[in-house]
Design a protein around this motif. Structure first.
Motif, mmCIF file in Angstrom:
data_model
loop_
_atom_site.group_PDB
_atom_site.id
_atom_site.type_symbol
_atom_site.label_atom_id
_atom_site.label_comp_id
_atom_site.label_asym_id
_atom_site.label_seq_id
_atom_site.Cartn_x
_atom_site.Cartn_y
_atom_site.Cartn_z
ATOM 1 N N PRO A 115 42.794 34.016 -2.378
ATOM 2 C CA PRO A 115 41.753 33.486 -1.488
ATOM 3 C C PRO A 115 41.233 32.108 -1.924
ATOM 4 N N ILE A 116 41.234 31.844 -3.225
ATOM 5 C CA ILE A 116 40.816 30.517 -3.702
ATOM 6 C C ILE A 116 41.836 29.482 -3.240
ATOM 7 N N LYS A 117 43.102 29.807 -3.400
ATOM 8 C CA LYS A 117 44.159 28.876 -2.993
ATOM 9 C C LYS A 117 44.115 28.620 -1.488
ATOM 10 N N LEU A 118 43.788 29.639 -0.716
ATOM 11 C CA LEU A 118 43.659 29.462 0.735
ATOM 12 C C LEU A 118 42.478 28.545 1.064
ATOM 13 N N ALA A 119 41.381 28.697 0.340
ATOM 14 C CA ALA A 119 40.221 27.818 0.558
ATOM 15 C C ALA A 119 40.560 26.384 0.176
ATOM 16 N N ILE A 120 41.306 26.199 -0.915
ATOM 17 C CA ILE A 120 41.732 24.863 -1.326
ATOM 18 C C ILE A 120 42.604 24.246 -0.234
ATOM 19 N N ALA A 121 43.542 25.039 0.286
ATOM 20 C CA ALA A 121 44.425 24.559 1.357
ATOM 21 C C ALA A 121 43.629 24.217 2.619
ATOM 22 N N ALA A 122 42.592 24.999 2.901
ATOM 23 C CA ALA A 122 41.769 24.729 4.085
ATOM 24 C C ALA A 122 41.037 23.398 3.956
ATOM 25 N N LEU A 123 40.834 22.943 2.737
ATOM 26 C CA LEU A 123 40.147 21.665 2.504
ATOM 27 C C LEU A 123 41.102 20.470 2.453
ATOM 28 N N ASP A 124 42.421 20.723 2.502
ATOM 29 C CA ASP A 124 43.401 19.641 2.377
ATOM 30 C C ASP A 124 43.162 18.498 3.362
ATOM 31 N N ARG A 125 43.070 18.820 4.634
ATOM 32 C CA ARG A 125 42.923 17.786 5.659
ATOM 33 C C ARG A 125 41.626 17.007 5.459
ATOM 34 N N ILE A 126 40.554 17.704 5.161
ATOM 35 C CA ILE A 126 39.254 17.071 4.968
ATOM 36 C C ILE A 126 39.264 16.225 3.696
ATOM 37 N N ALA A 127 39.835 16.763 2.623
ATOM 38 C CA ALA A 127 39.860 16.063 1.336
ATOM 39 C C ALA A 127 40.664 14.770 1.388
ATOM 40 N N VAL A 170 33.616 14.030 -0.445
ATOM 41 C CA VAL A 170 32.912 15.289 -0.673
ATOM 42 C C VAL A 170 33.904 16.452 -0.584
ATOM 43 N N GLY A 171 34.808 16.398 0.383
ATOM 44 C CA GLY A 171 35.849 17.411 0.494
ATOM 45 C C GLY A 171 36.734 17.450 -0.743
ATOM 46 N N ARG A 172 37.038 16.262 -1.298
ATOM 47 C CA ARG A 172 37.836 16.209 -2.534
ATOM 48 C C ARG A 172 37.084 16.854 -3.690
ATOM 49 N N ALA A 173 35.789 16.593 -3.774
ATOM 50 C CA ALA A 173 34.990 17.188 -4.860
ATOM 51 C C ALA A 173 34.930 18.712 -4.713
ATOM 52 N N MET A 174 34.748 19.187 -3.477
ATOM 53 C CA MET A 174 34.740 20.633 -3.240
ATOM 54 C C MET A 174 36.067 21.246 -3.672
ATOM 55 N N GLN A 175 37.128 20.592 -3.274
ATOM 56 C CA GLN A 175 38.461 21.083 -3.599
ATOM 57 C C GLN A 175 38.668 21.120 -5.115
ATOM 58 N N ALA A 222 29.725 12.615 -9.285
ATOM 59 C CA ALA A 222 28.903 11.513 -9.805
ATOM 60 C C ALA A 222 28.992 10.289 -8.895
ATOM 61 N N LEU A 223 30.169 10.040 -8.346
ATOM 62 C CA LEU A 223 30.313 8.924 -7.397
ATOM 63 C C LEU A 223 29.411 9.131 -6.188
ATOM 64 N N GLN A 224 29.336 10.363 -5.710
ATOM 65 C CA GLN A 224 28.471 10.674 -4.572
ATOM 66 C C GLN A 224 27.007 10.458 -4.937
ATOM 67 N N LEU A 225 26.627 10.938 -6.107
ATOM 68 C CA LEU A 225 25.237 10.818 -6.536
ATOM 69 C C LEU A 225 24.849 9.361 -6.749
ATOM 70 N N GLU A 226 25.770 8.565 -7.315
ATOM 71 C CA GLU A 226 25.492 7.143 -7.521
ATOM 72 C C GLU A 226 25.336 6.409 -6.196
ATOM 73 N N ALA A 227 25.982 6.906 -5.154
ATOM 74 C CA ALA A 227 25.845 6.318 -3.817
ATOM 75 C C ALA A 227 24.606 6.866 -3.098
ATOM 76 N N LYS A 228 23.762 7.600 -3.842
ATOM 77 C CA LYS A 228 22.528 8.185 -3.299
ATOM 78 C C LYS A 228 22.794 9.233 -2.221
ATOM 79 N N LEU A 229 23.948 9.892 -2.317
ATOM 80 C CA LEU A 229 24.291 10.989 -1.417
ATOM 81 C C LEU A 229 23.969 12.305 -2.121
ATOM 82 N N PRO A 230 23.751 13.376 -1.361
ATOM 83 C CA PRO A 230 23.403 14.657 -2.000
ATOM 84 C C PRO A 230 24.590 15.255 -2.760
#
Length: 192
Positions: free
Chosen positions: A38-50, A55-60, A89-97
């Motif tokens: 199920p983890i691998k399926l979730a990673i695959a589900a994030l492929d297009r977004i990442a 943010v999608g890359r960080a989640m992945q 950290a890149l997201q946080l430095e850009a003042k993103l959540p």
């Protein structure tokens, strides 16, 4: 619900949340092949977004790190933790959540806890508190790391801060039950 309705904005957090749940289950099953699917399926589900969304890359990357964490593969997990923290950290430095539900910084601490590496976990939660703030995940993780190091007095104070955050909300999730049980120890109730 947003994902079922075709809303793209819910797709990434939905896959991430499913992956985090699967990661928790996989750790309980010692990272068996079936538990990792199920983890691998979730990673695959994030492929297009990442491919286009940092943010999608960080989640992945958090989900990728959960696999060696479940299998207690410290060297591989450490490399993936480093990368997931860099991405967030890149997201946080850009003042993103930070990442939704569980930030990469919080996840790093929990991965170290899974391996019973309490000093590393404590450092990770200290960094998460500095970068993200004292979230309930940070409070709980820091308390568990202190308890694992057998620093009972510090763990008492940290669990008590979690209970203060919880306040008088109804119900008692397992984490709050854990905190309430811990602070009833004699070392927690004794005068300083």
């Amino acid at each position: 619900a947003g994902e079922r309705a075709g809303g793209g904005s819910a797709a990434a957090p939905g896959a991430y949340l499913r992956g985090l749940g699967a990661a928790r289950d996989a750790d309980a099953k010692f990272g068996s092949a079936a538990s990792l699917l199920p983890i691998k399926l979730a990673i695959a589900a994030l492929d297009r977004i990442a491919a286009t969304d940092p943010v999608g890359r960080a989640m992945q990357m958090v989900l990728r790190a959960s696999i060696p964490a479940a299998q207690h593969e410290r060297p591989e997990m450490a490399l993936l933790i480093e990368e997931m923290l860099r991405l967030e950290a890149l997201q946080l430095e850009a003042k993103l959540p930070p990442l939704p539900v569980l930030s990469a910084h919080e996840a790093a601490g929990y991965f170290w806890l899974q391996l019973h590496l309490y000093d590393e976990a404590g450092r990770a939660f200290d960094e998460a508190a500095r970068r993200i703030g004292e979230t309930p995940h940070v409070l709980l993780g820091a308390a568990r790391a202190s308890a694992g190091r057998r620093d009972t007095r510090l763990a008492c104070a940290q669990f008590q801060r979690l209970l203060s955050w919880w306040g008088s909300r109804p119900g008692s999730p397992p984490e709050i039950t854990e905190a309430r049980g811990f602070v009833t120890q004699p070392l927690c109730t004794a005068a300083p």
